[in-house]
Design a protein around this motif. Sequence first.
Motif, PDB file in Angstrom:
ATOM      1  N   ASP A 145     -29.335  30.931 -27.908  1.00  0.00           N
ATOM      2  CA  ASP A 145     -29.653  29.635 -28.524  1.00  0.00           C
ATOM      3  C   ASP A 145     -31.055  29.176 -28.145  1.00  0.00           C
ATOM      4  O   ASP A 145     -31.783  28.606 -28.976  1.00  0.00           O
ATOM      5  CB  ASP A 145     -28.627  28.581 -28.106  1.00  0.00           C
ATOM      6  N   LEU A 148     -33.508  31.189 -30.318  1.00  0.00           N
ATOM      7  CA  LEU A 148     -33.545  30.711 -31.702  1.00  0.00           C
ATOM      8  C   LEU A 148     -34.172  29.317 -31.765  1.00  0.00           C
ATOM      9  O   LEU A 148     -34.911  29.003 -32.710  1.00  0.00           O
ATOM     10  CB  LEU A 148     -32.135  30.689 -32.277  1.00  0.00           C
ATOM     11  N   ALA A 152     -37.482  28.097 -33.887  1.00  0.00           N
ATOM     12  CA  ALA A 152     -37.458  26.967 -34.811  1.00  0.00           C
ATOM     13  C   ALA A 152     -38.534  25.936 -34.470  1.00  0.00           C
ATOM     14  O   ALA A 152     -39.184  25.369 -35.359  1.00  0.00           O
ATOM     15  CB  ALA A 152     -36.077  26.302 -34.784  1.00  0.00           C
ATOM     16  N   LEU A 176     -30.154  38.710 -37.713  1.00  0.00           N
ATOM     17  CA  LEU A 176     -29.918  37.522 -36.899  1.00  0.00           C
ATOM     18  C   LEU A 176     -30.843  36.377 -37.305  1.00  0.00           C
ATOM     19  O   LEU A 176     -30.394  35.236 -37.503  1.00  0.00           O
ATOM     20  CB  LEU A 176     -30.124  37.861 -35.422  1.00  0.00           C
ATOM     21  N   PHE A 177     -32.127  36.670 -37.450  1.00  0.00           N
ATOM     22  CA  PHE A 177     -33.078  35.606 -37.768  1.00  0.00           C
ATOM     23  C   PHE A 177     -32.957  35.159 -39.223  1.00  0.00           C
ATOM     24  O   PHE A 177     -33.132  33.968 -39.527  1.00  0.00           O
ATOM     25  CB  PHE A 177     -34.502  36.058 -37.430  1.00  0.00           C
ATOM     26  N   ARG A 179     -30.235  35.059 -40.879  1.00  0.00           N
ATOM     27  CA  ARG A 179     -29.016  34.247 -40.918  1.00  0.00           C
ATOM     28  C   ARG A 179     -29.320  32.781 -40.578  1.00  0.00           C
ATOM     29  O   ARG A 179     -28.668  31.868 -41.075  1.00  0.00           O
ATOM     30  CB  ARG A 179     -28.006  34.823 -39.923  1.00  0.00           C
ATOM     31  N   HIS A 180     -30.322  32.560 -39.741  1.00  0.00           N
ATOM     32  CA  HIS A 180     -30.670  31.202 -39.316  1.00  0.00           C
ATOM     33  C   HIS A 180     -31.941  30.685 -39.996  1.00  0.00           C
ATOM     34  O   HIS A 180     -32.431  29.599 -39.646  1.00  0.00           O
ATOM     35  CB  HIS A 180     -30.853  31.172 -37.798  1.00  0.00           C
ATOM     36  N   LEU A 182     -34.988  31.818 -39.828  1.00  0.00           N
ATOM     37  CA  LEU A 182     -36.094  31.801 -38.883  1.00  0.00           C
ATOM     38  C   LEU A 182     -36.899  33.094 -38.973  1.00  0.00           C
ATOM     39  O   LEU A 182     -36.461  34.072 -39.574  1.00  0.00           O
ATOM     40  CB  LEU A 182     -35.569  31.621 -37.457  1.00  0.00           C
ATOM     41  N   HIS A 247     -22.495  34.885 -34.084  1.00  0.00           N
ATOM     42  CA  HIS A 247     -23.534  35.405 -34.970  1.00  0.00           C
ATOM     43  C   HIS A 247     -23.039  36.519 -35.898  1.00  0.00           C
ATOM     44  O   HIS A 247     -23.798  36.996 -36.742  1.00  0.00           O
ATOM     45  CB  HIS A 247     -24.721  35.897 -34.138  1.00  0.00           C
TER      46      HIS A 247
END
Length: 328
Positions: A145, A148, A152, A176-177, A179-180, A182, A247
């Motif tokens: 977290d 990430l 952000a 992973l990135f 998905r968010h 980022l 995730h």
Amino acid sequence: MISRRRVLFSAAATAAASAAPWVHAQPGSDTSFPQRPISLWVPWPAGGATDVTLRLLADLAGRQLGQRILIENRGGAGGTLAMPVLQQAPPDGYTLAQMPQPVFRAPHTQKVAWDPIRDTTPILQISGVTFGLVVPAASALRSVDDLLGHAAAHPGELSIATNGIGTTPHVVLDGLFARHGLSYIHVPYKGTAEQMVAVASDQVMAGVNSNGFAPYVDSGRLRLLATFGAARTRRWPNVPTLDELGHGIVAMSPYGLAGPRGLPASVLRTLHDAFKTALFDPRHIAELARYDQEIAYLGSADYGRSMRESFAAQQRIVERLGLRPGQE
């Protein structure tokens, strides 16, 4: 006269027999295999976890075969550079290669002349690796977290090293990135040792790799934020998995050995049996354990099926992540 002819024939036969060991065996011939050293191509630089464990495996298998198995390192291109060697080698059993997951992904992301299914003869599956996300020991980033959150709050600043473009760590990071929503700066390295030194010395902010990070984590030079398996590792039971953190990512990346397409059945059986014996040798099991690996043996036929499944699965992953050339 007859007696003299028999003597001459016998002498010629004896000379031919004496010369036989110096004649290279041909596929399908009656000459026993192997008659000379075997080359095992490892598509990573020397010194990484996979290279180290395969060197021991090759040594143990070579003792079974009565011939040396020589490791040939060919790092770069995300672990795919042994495939052209395998494709062009004669099917005589003297050229083998490790089959990491990137070889099943690369044909879906770029144009290559080889095919990991068409151009190989599966020998056996060996093991899988533990992937992990690491940061320098003194880093302020103490969780996924945090990582990430930093991406952000500071767009375009987070640098993360992997062991190459198109490798499993690279694909996992992209997933992973994405998905968010980022981004991060990808810094690819050819080898594990070089990459881990870069992370430990703050040249990059984080790194993702397989088992080669273990000595750095155990010595306190790196902090392990998460592993990528389906369950926590026995070695680091306090470190969570990406999946349990929500995730939805599990990556184990099984690998094995293969020869060129068309290996004779007798040669394949000889190689399989030697490597299987070496695989279950206590010394090899202990070496795998040093990198938090376990045996994931599959015989030749089952490994072949697994390779075909991996090839199809990688195509689905590439399409889902939008990595196929020309894909929006």
